[in-house]
Design an enzyme around this catalytic site. Structure first.
Site, PDB file in Angstrom:
ATOM      1  N   LYS A  10       0.821  -1.253   0.579  1.00 26.98           N
ATOM      2  CA  LYS A  10       0.336   0.278  -0.287  1.00 26.98           C
ATOM      3  C   LYS A  10       0.743   0.911  -0.185  1.00 26.98           C
ATOM      4  O   LYS A  10       2.198   1.016   0.402  1.00 26.98           O
ATOM      5  CB  LYS A  10      -0.997   0.418   1.330  1.00 26.98           C
ATOM      6  CG  LYS A  10      -2.290  -1.268   1.338  1.00 26.98           C
ATOM      7  CD  LYS A  10      -2.961  -1.168   2.165  1.00 26.98           C
ATOM      8  CE  LYS A  10      -3.952  -2.309   1.943  1.00 26.98           C
ATOM      9  NZ  LYS A  10      -5.126  -2.103   3.220  1.00 26.98           N
ATOM     10  N   TYR A  50     -12.100  -2.152  -4.027  1.00 31.07           N
ATOM     11  CA  TYR A  50     -12.540  -1.447  -2.478  1.00 31.07           C
ATOM     12  C   TYR A  50     -14.115  -1.219  -2.596  1.00 31.07           C
ATOM     13  O   TYR A  50     -14.668  -1.035  -1.811  1.00 31.07           O
ATOM     14  CB  TYR A  50     -11.948  -0.782  -1.891  1.00 31.07           C
ATOM     15  CG  TYR A  50     -10.882  -1.576  -1.239  1.00 31.07           C
ATOM     16  CD1 TYR A  50     -10.646  -2.781  -0.689  1.00 31.07           C
ATOM     17  CD2 TYR A  50      -9.402  -0.531  -2.055  1.00 31.07           C
ATOM     18  CE1 TYR A  50      -9.361  -2.915   0.262  1.00 31.07           C
ATOM     19  CE2 TYR A  50      -8.640  -1.372  -1.061  1.00 31.07           C
ATOM     20  CZ  TYR A  50      -8.597  -2.370  -0.430  1.00 31.07           C
ATOM     21  OH  TYR A  50      -7.228  -2.573   0.685  1.00 31.07           O
ATOM     22  N   ASN A 113      -2.149   0.222   7.020  1.00 31.86           N
ATOM     23  CA  ASN A 113      -2.308  -0.725   7.353  1.00 31.86           C
ATOM     24  C   ASN A 113      -1.313  -2.220   6.307  1.00 31.86           C
ATOM     25  O   ASN A 113      -1.382  -2.500   6.837  1.00 31.86           O
ATOM     26  CB  ASN A 113      -2.750  -1.863   7.939  1.00 31.86           C
ATOM     27  CG  ASN A 113      -3.983  -1.847   6.904  1.00 31.86           C
ATOM     28  OD1 ASN A 113      -4.139  -1.403   5.863  1.00 31.86           O
ATOM     29  ND2 ASN A 113      -5.300  -2.537   7.265  1.00 31.86           N
ATOM     30  N   HIS A 116      -2.097  -5.674   1.430  1.00 36.73           N
ATOM     31  CA  HIS A 116      -3.626  -5.927   1.093  1.00 36.73           C
ATOM     32  C   HIS A 116      -3.597  -6.898   1.486  1.00 36.73           C
ATOM     33  O   HIS A 116      -2.773  -7.936  -0.282  1.00 36.73           O
ATOM     34  CB  HIS A 116      -4.368  -5.254   0.087  1.00 36.73           C
ATOM     35  CG  HIS A 116      -5.721  -6.110  -0.522  1.00 36.73           C
ATOM     36  ND1 HIS A 116      -6.482  -6.231  -0.110  1.00 36.73           N
ATOM     37  CD2 HIS A 116      -5.636  -6.932  -1.722  1.00 36.73           C
ATOM     38  CE1 HIS A 116      -7.627  -6.609  -0.624  1.00 36.73           C
ATOM     39  NE2 HIS A 116      -7.110  -7.926  -1.721  1.00 36.73           N
ATOM     40  N   GLU A 127      -8.963 -10.974  -7.968  1.00 42.91           N
ATOM     41  CA  GLU A 127      -7.699  -9.320  -7.572  1.00 42.91           C
ATOM     42  C   GLU A 127      -6.845  -9.665  -9.100  1.00 42.91           C
ATOM     43  O   GLU A 127      -6.760  -8.662  -9.831  1.00 42.91           O
ATOM     44  CB  GLU A 127      -7.839  -9.506  -6.408  1.00 42.91           C
ATOM     45  CG  GLU A 127      -9.365  -8.955  -5.508  1.00 42.91           C
ATOM     46  CD  GLU A 127      -8.960  -8.935  -4.408  1.00 42.91           C
ATOM     47  OE1 GLU A 127      -7.690  -8.854  -3.620  1.00 42.91           O
ATOM     48  OE2 GLU A 127      -9.319  -8.972  -3.081  1.00 42.91           O
TER      49      GLU A 127
HETATM   50  P1  ATP Z   1      -7.407  -5.363   3.122  1.00 43.72           P
HETATM   51  O1  ATP Z   1      -9.000  -6.089   2.231  1.00 43.72           O
HETATM   52  O2  ATP Z   1      -6.518  -4.704   2.675  1.00 43.72           O
HETATM   53  O3  ATP Z   1      -5.918  -6.646   2.923  1.00 43.72           O
HETATM   54  P2  ATP Z   1      -8.454  -6.688   5.329  1.00 43.72           P
HETATM   55  O4  ATP Z   1      -9.370  -7.722   4.491  1.00 43.72           O
HETATM   56  O5  ATP Z   1      -8.335  -6.439   6.702  1.00 43.72           O
HETATM   57  O6  ATP Z   1      -7.312  -5.836   4.408  1.00 43.72           O
HETATM   58  P3  ATP Z   1     -11.065  -5.134   5.504  1.00 43.72           P
HETATM   59  O7  ATP Z   1     -12.088  -4.986   5.960  1.00 43.72           O
HETATM   60  O8  ATP Z   1     -11.152  -5.624   4.012  1.00 43.72           O
HETATM   61  O9  ATP Z   1      -9.809  -5.733   5.959  1.00 43.72           O
HETATM   62  O10 ATP Z   1     -10.632  -3.489   4.601  1.00 43.72           O
HETATM   63  C1  ATP Z   1     -10.160  -2.794   4.169  1.00 43.72           C
HETATM   64  C2  ATP Z   1      -9.052  -1.655   4.176  1.00 43.72           C
HETATM   65  O11 ATP Z   1      -9.765  -0.961   4.308  1.00 43.72           O
HETATM   66  C3  ATP Z   1      -7.845  -2.162   5.543  1.00 43.72           C
HETATM   67  O12 ATP Z   1      -7.273  -2.911   5.638  1.00 43.72           O
HETATM   68  C4  ATP Z   1      -8.078  -0.489   5.739  1.00 43.72           C
HETATM   69  O13 ATP Z   1      -6.880  -0.168   4.760  1.00 43.72           O
HETATM   70  C5  ATP Z   1      -9.483   0.177   5.232  1.00 43.72           C
HETATM   71  N1  ATP Z   1      -9.902   0.272   6.836  1.00 43.72           N
HETATM   72  C6  ATP Z   1     -10.844  -1.011   7.511  1.00 43.72           C
HETATM   73  N2  ATP Z   1     -11.524  -1.088   8.306  1.00 43.72           N
HETATM   74  C7  ATP Z   1     -11.253   0.502   8.046  1.00 43.72           C
HETATM   75  C8  ATP Z   1     -11.447   1.127   9.517  1.00 43.72           C
HETATM   76  N3  ATP Z   1     -12.806   0.446  10.824  1.00 43.72           N
HETATM   77  N4  ATP Z   1     -11.179   2.144   9.661  1.00 43.72           N
HETATM   78  C9  ATP Z   1     -10.668   2.537   8.669  1.00 43.72           C
HETATM   79  N5  ATP Z   1     -10.021   2.382   7.398  1.00 43.72           N
HETATM   80  C10 ATP Z   1     -10.666   0.987   7.613  1.00 43.72           C
HETATM   81 MG    MG Z   2      -9.884  -7.342   3.311  1.00 44.13          MG
END
Ligand code: ATP
Ligand code: MG
Length: 138
Positions: A10, A50, A113, A116, A127
């Site tokens: 990211k 997303y 974070n 992804h 994807e």
């Molecule tokens: P990713 O899909 O990026 O691998 P993930 O599967 O762990 O991450 P998801 O729930 O799919 O988490 O959320 C997608 C992304 O949205 C997260 O990686 C983060 O960057 C962002 N995100 C998720 N929850 C929050 C939140 N509560 N506040 C802000 N950003 C968030």
């Molecule tokens: Mg995710």
């Protein structure tokens, strides 16, 4: 269980110069890079990628973050690729991620974070094909 998954290094990771460290960690975990591109996601690409989170309150900020700078997208191969990458990444919130995970070591916040990883074999397939033609996977 499929042997491919998809990752995005990211914008926060690229900005901080952590791309090499993260790839080194992934290779040490047995992942082989089958396809790799550096790109700057467009607003449309980020919204579409997303799309499942469209209704979430953090969606707008997420798109802004994911388009804030260049990323690396990669197709990875390894036995049990999807669950293994999720394990190596750690919890979505770096503060809750286990020691030694990528998000613990490189993540800033629940939003920024570091990385992804696909959450299912079906999503991994979708994807990978979002960013790569089959002929680009070697
Ligand atoms: P990713 O899909 O990026 O691998 P993930 O599967 O762990 O991450 P998801 O729930 O799919 O988490 O959320 C997608 C992304 O949205 C997260 O990686 C983060 O960057 C962002 N995100 C998720 N929850 C929050 C939140 N509560 N506040 C802000 N950003 C968030
Ligand atoms: Mg995710």
């Amino acid at each position: 269980m499929s042997n491919r998954t998809f990752t995005i290094i990211k914008p926060d990771s690229v900005r901080k110069g952590n791309f090499g460290k993260i790839i080194t960690k992934l290779e040490a975990e047995g992942f082989r890079v089958r396809g790799l591109k550096k790109l700057h996601l467009s607003q449309k690409q980020a919204e579409s990628f997303y799309g499942v989170h469209r209704e979430r309150q953090f969606f707008k900020d997420l798109v802004k973050y994911m388009t804030s700078g260049p990323v690396y997208v990669a197709a990875l191969e390894r036995e049990d690729a999807v669950p293994h990458l999720r394990k190596v990444m750690g919890a979505t919130d770096p503060a809750k991620a286990d020691a030694g995970t990528i998000r613990k070591d490189f993540g800033e916040s629940i939003e920024q974070n570091a990385i992804h990883g696909s959450d299912s074999d079906d999503n991994a397939k979708a994807e990978i094909s979002f960013f790569f033609a089959e002929s680009e996977l070697v």
